[in-house]
Write an enzyme that holds these catalytic residues in place. Structure first.
Site, PDB file in Angstrom:
ATOM      1  N   ASN A 131       0.799  -1.149  -0.086  1.00 30.87           N
ATOM      2  CA  ASN A 131       0.107  -0.163   0.016  1.00 30.87           C
ATOM      3  C   ASN A 131       1.070   1.338  -0.011  1.00 30.87           C
ATOM      4  OD1 ASN A 131       0.765  -0.414   2.640  1.00 30.87           O
ATOM      5  ND2 ASN A 131      -1.070   0.466   3.362  1.00 30.87           N
ATOM      6  N   PRO A 155      10.082  -7.136  -0.415  1.00 35.21           N
ATOM      7  CA  PRO A 155       8.885  -6.136  -0.443  1.00 35.21           C
ATOM      8  C   PRO A 155       7.763  -6.857  -0.851  1.00 35.21           C
ATOM      9  CG  PRO A 155      10.153  -6.329  -2.427  1.00 35.21           C
ATOM     10  CD  PRO A 155      11.175  -7.016  -1.519  1.00 35.21           C
ATOM     11  N   GLU A 231       4.265  -3.153  12.684  1.00 35.89           N
ATOM     12  CA  GLU A 231       3.333  -2.006  12.495  1.00 35.89           C
ATOM     13  C   GLU A 231       2.088  -2.934  11.771  1.00 35.89           C
ATOM     14  OE1 GLU A 231       1.117   0.079  10.241  1.00 35.89           O
ATOM     15  OE2 GLU A 231       2.962   0.851   9.189  1.00 35.89           O
ATOM     16  N   LEU A 232       0.930  -3.069  12.313  1.00 37.47           N
ATOM     17  CA  LEU A 232       0.144  -3.941  12.017  1.00 37.47           C
ATOM     18  C   LEU A 232      -1.421  -3.179  11.582  1.00 37.47           C
ATOM     19  CD1 LEU A 232       1.024  -6.819  14.412  1.00 37.47           C
ATOM     20  CD2 LEU A 232       1.841  -6.214  12.220  1.00 37.47           C
TER      21      LEU A 232
END
Ligand code: SIN
Length: 459
Positions: A131, A155, A231-232
């Site tokens: 995103n 990635p 970071e969820l």
């Protein structure tokens, strides 16, 4: 080799190497070799690399933006914004590289002096999402390089080209061989992820992605007790009190909700509007979305809404809208796709009369669907906002400073926007609480995440 497709049409736009666990181990070995000297480089030399990398990102902003636009489906104006946001992390860490402080204290035993020093943690495994194909990388890699670590990056399978373009610019910026390594894969995502998270030479994992995958990676990383930052997912409440400045609220809401077509983990997910302003808010919101959120060719500068990343993402959003409608919500804008829409497109949608029974209230929507709930009192809205397993971002709109601070302190999140819809800033430590993960990226903590603090007790 895997084939990469353009999200809007499904057309092939290129291929990428399909790398294996062997390739991953080779990358980790290269990172380990480069670490032996990179960790001893002077902070000012690491700052110089980051400075040149930052400059090159600006020089090549248009090319990077077009790569991002094609692989992610984000309209060109938003893609350009992401590149300058991404570069800003390198800019931030130029300064941070040279600002790494330990501290001294007087020890408990007479004569003891306690001194801490900061040291690079070692090889870092970085796993990022589609995103923000560029910014998620620079936010992590900037901190790692500033600290003197080497990196192995995997990635997202959907967006490998932005990562490879960054690697090329990193080399041109003078990044030493082996300091920044990229492993691309589509079919072997979980094997490569496992190789990175279990390898004994990798000392730190920095991951952005779903809570479900985060839990899996954390279990894997625990086998060698790696330092982690995750970071969820989020489920951001956006709270509008009766006294909010409506024009500022709209500006913040439109910017936050439709950024990346709603595919951001800090996107306002539950919009709570106090009863006194509720109807006026809805009318103005619908008017502004209709006139300002424009969908069309991603190459058209005027467009602000792109396609969703793939059919699965679009189907999830469609399901959430159907579920909400079936339980009493109604769409005052959008709500369903036109038959001639591009395959992964979903229109900007506003749902009203939302209730906690609807799936969208406890699911990260990750799409351009704004869901509006009515609330009556401050206590009530704080209780509803905190009724979530995750806690990443929240937003409060009010002109009453006392209310703003009280609510900001009561919300169980890592980041709160007060009268702003964007909390993302390289100077702001980005991260969550509860099942949104832990660790902070950017800000003062952004470099510390890639360091170990060593204490020396001297007598
Ligand atoms: C994310 O959605 O993961 C990051 C959003 C941001 O950096 O603003």
């Amino acid at each position: 080799m895997f084939i990469y497709r353009y999200p809007t049409t499904g057309d092939q736009i290129g291929t990428c190497p399909e790398m294996s666990t062997d390739d991953t181990n080779t990358a980790i070995a290269a990172a380990q070799r480069s670490l032996t000297y990179f960790k001893h480089t002077a902070p000012k030399d690491r700052a110089k690399i980051l400075r040149r990398w930052f400059d090159l990102m600006h020089t090549h902003q248009e090319t990077l933006a077009r790569i991002l636009m094609y692989e992610n489906g984000r309209p060109i104006s938003g893609a350009r914004q992401e590149i300058s946001y991404a570069a800003s992390f390198f800019g931030w860490f130029v300064g941070e590289a040279e600002r790494s402080y330990g501290y001294t204290a007087t020890g408990g035993a007479p004569g003891n002096r306690v001194i801490t020093i900061q040291q690079p943690v070692g090889v870092v495994g970085v796993l990022t999402t589609w995103n923000f194909p560029s910014a998620m990388i620079t936010r992590k890699v900037g901190g790692a390089i500033a600290a003197g670590c080497s990196v192995v990056l995997k990635p997202a399978a959907e967006t490998p080209y932005s990562a490879l373009a960054l690697a090329d610019l990193g080399e041109r910026a003078g990044g030493p061989h082996g300091v920044f390594n990229v492993v691309t894969t589509d079919r072997h995502v979980s094997d490569v992820g496992k190789a990175i998270t279990t390898h004994e030479d990798v000392k730190k994992i920095s991951f952005t992605g779903s809570t479900r995958v985060g839990k899996l990676l954390m279990a894997q990383a625990s086998t060698t007790m790696k330092k982690c930052s995750f970071e969820l997912g989020g489920n951001a409440p956006f709270i509008v009190f009766n006294d909010a400045d409506l024009s500022k609220t709209m500006q913040g809401l439109l910017a936050g909700k439709f950024r990346g077509s709603g595919q951001t983990c800090v996107s306002p997910n539950r919009i709570y509007v106090q009863s006194g302003i509720h109807d006026t808010f809805l009318a103005e919101f619908a008017r502004q979305v209709k006139s300002l959120i424009k969908a069309g060719s991603v190459e058209d500068e005027r467009m602000t809404l792109g396609c969703m990343i793939n059919a699965k993402a679009r189907e999830k959003v469609e399901h959430l809208v159907q579920d909400a409608k079936g339980k009493g919500a109604s769409a005052i804008l959008g709500g369903e796709r036109k038959p001639d829409s591009p395959q992964n497109f979903f229109p900007a949608t506003i749902l009203r009369d939302m209730t906690p029974e609807m799936e969208a209230s406890r699911t990260e929507i990750f799409g351009p669907v704004a869901t509006v709930y009515r609330f009556y009192t401050e206590e009530d809205v704080v209780r509803q906002a905190n009724h979530s397993e995750v806690g990443l971002a929240a937003y409060i709109y009010t002109d009453n400073l006392a209310v703003a601070w009280r609510v900001a302190e009561a919300l169980q999140v890592g980041m709160t926007g007060i009268n702003t819809g964007i909390v993302s800033d390289p100077a702001a430590p980005f991260g969550g609480v509860k099942e949104s993960g832990f660790g902070r990226e950017g800000g003062r903590h952004g470099i510390e995440e890639f360091q170990n603090s060593k204490v020396c007790v001297c007598f």
